[in-house]
Design an enzyme around this catalytic site. Structure first.
Site, PDB file in Angstrom:
ATOM      1  N   CYS A  57      -1.948  41.081 -52.264  1.00 34.66           N
ATOM      2  CA  CYS A  57      -2.285  40.957 -50.848  1.00 34.66           C
ATOM      3  C   CYS A  57      -3.752  40.607 -50.651  1.00 34.66           C
ATOM      4  O   CYS A  57      -4.139  40.089 -49.600  1.00 34.66           O
ATOM      5  CB  CYS A  57      -1.945  42.246 -50.107  1.00 34.66           C
ATOM      6  SG  CYS A  57      -2.814  43.704 -50.723  1.00 34.66           S
ATOM      7  N   ALA A 200      10.118  48.890 -49.745  1.00 30.46           N
ATOM      8  CA  ALA A 200      10.298  50.077 -50.595  1.00 30.46           C
ATOM      9  C   ALA A 200       9.534  49.927 -51.905  1.00 30.46           C
ATOM     10  O   ALA A 200       9.897  50.526 -52.915  1.00 30.46           O
ATOM     11  CB  ALA A 200      11.788  50.296 -50.880  1.00 30.46           C
TER      12      ALA A 200
END
Length: 429
Positions: A57, A200
């Site tokens: 990210c 998740a």
């Protein structure tokens, strides 16, 4: 061979560009193969180029060992053009945001990244696992050769040394903890709020751990695979829903944290507008930790939505950085020492072909003289005379090249050879 790193991160490029250059996890292997094919088209025939891609990210980086001719600048330019073409971006748009690190700077960068010194959260440990996964994918795709394999093995060893001998990870404020602290600015008591996590993966698990410690009213996991969502939700006494149920259920949640590997937004402006209307404009706190983003950026313009991206959390995680400067200095010293060690290894690798050729030519000389000696012995020649001839023949052959070089050289070159040759032929006494 040029060793280099070309990439961008949270310091050099905004999230809007980083998400365009990000590589989805399931495409890393294909991208590594494409990078090697790209280098092969620009490098001499028969050369074997290496590549690995790290995409998180906060950063996208291509590590390469390339034989592209023209020196390091040509290799870097070729790599930068690959990133632009692969993602269908104009080169002129991407190039200003890229850092280009050759040779020892590439090695130093890899060591710093794995050690958490280049992270938004100083000393965070998650990047090491992400780097190991990137290397595993590169190796599976055939991207690792002698140079990158050795560099990454040393990278992981350096990261372990830094983390075990310094306090670099102590007192760090993680992205998850920062998200909790920001949400508390909107809601005084998280214990009265309904919290939703989308995804998740490791980051969601970390965030759920931090929010669960605040005893939220409810905790829900939304995931494409319901079974995996239920498995994670069970750990925090929560429940799971399918990702497809979000449009109908989003309005129930006060806090939404999303971090998936989706290449397209999961939550759009219209979905949030409908949810806010159903909530009668009760505020909603949203954190998008994904790159590419899971939540459309336009959502942040809504009056009753407080949307934070991974970059927005950057300021919050700097707390306590001053207290870790001594650990940073210690870590940098360790890294610098290990960089010099690796570069020495690379220098020795550079002379391997020369040493191999020297061994081959010496072996050829030896076999030629040995065969001549055997023929003389077969004719019944005196063994001492044969051994004398063998030793003189070998000596003459070994000295022929250096003597010719010295004879043909002139001026400064002859002076350099005259000083060098005694060192090359020095014998132990």
């Amino acid at each position: 061979m040029q060793l280099l790193t070309v990439g961008l991160n949270h310091n050099t490029a905004p999230v809007a560009l980083r998400e365009k250059v990000a590589f989805p996890a399931d495409q890393i292997g294909q991208a590594v193969a494409s990078a090697r094919a790209w280098f092969a088209r620009h490098a001499p025939a028969g050369s074997t180029d290496e590549a690995a891609i790290l995409s998180t990210c906060n950063r996208t980086e291509l590590y390469a060992a390339s034989h592209v001719p023209g020196g390091v600048e040509a290799a870097i330019d070729t790599t930068a053009h690959f990133l632009a073409e692969y993602h269908n971006l104009p080169y002129s748009e991407l190039r200003p945001y890229l850092y280009t690190l050759p040779q020892d700077n590439a090695v130093r960068h890899a060591f710093r990244v794995a050690s958490g010194l280049d992270s938004m959260v100083l000393g965070e440990a998650q990047i090491l696992g992400q780097m190991k996964e990137a290397v595993r994918r590169a190796e599976a795709a055939g991207g690792l050769g002698t140079y990158l394999h050795q560099m990454f093995q040393r990278t992981f060893a350096v990261a372990k040394e830094v983390r075990t001998t310094t306090e670099i990870g102590a007192h760090s404020v993680s992205m998850a903890a920062a998200a909790v602290r920001l949400s508390q600015r909107i809601f005084d008591k998280i214990s009265e709020q309904n919290v939703l996590f989308i995804g998740a993966g490791e980051m969601i698990e970390l965030c759920a751990t931090h929010f669960a410690a605040q005893n939220p009213k409810t905790l829900t996991i939304a995931n494409r695979t319901l079974e995996r969502g239920e498995s994670l939700a069970h750990r925090f006494n929560g429940h799971a829903i399918r990702l497809g149920d979000l449009p109908e259920q989003l309005a129930q949640f006060d806090i939404v944290v999303s971090s998936t590997a989706s290449s397209l937004p999961i939550i759009g402006l219209g979905m949030v507008e409908r949810a806010i209307k159903a909530r009668r404009h009760k505020p909603m706190f949203m954190v998008d930790l994904a790159v590419p983003r899971d939540i459309e950026s336009e959502v942040g313009r809504l009056d009753d939505v407080f949307l934070y991206t991974v970059d927005d959390l950057g300021t919050a995680v700097q707390t306590g950085i001053e207290n870790r400067q001594a650990a940073v200095a210690q870590a940098e010293a360790i890294i610098e020492n290990r960089v010099q060690s690796f570069m020495h290894w690379m220098d020795t690798r550079a002379v391997v072909p020369v040493i191999r050729d020297l061994h081959e030519s010496s072996e050829s000389m030896r076999l030629t003289e040995l065969e001549r000696a055997r023929k003389l012995l077969a004719k019944g020649e005196d063994i001492d005379a044969v051994l004398e001839a063998l030793s003189k023949g070998l000596t003459a052959k070994f000295l022929h090249g250096p003597q010719q070089a010295l004879h043909n050289a002139q001026g400064d070159e002859r002076a350099r050879l005259a000083a060098l040759l005694p060192q090359l032929f020095r014998t132990k006494r």
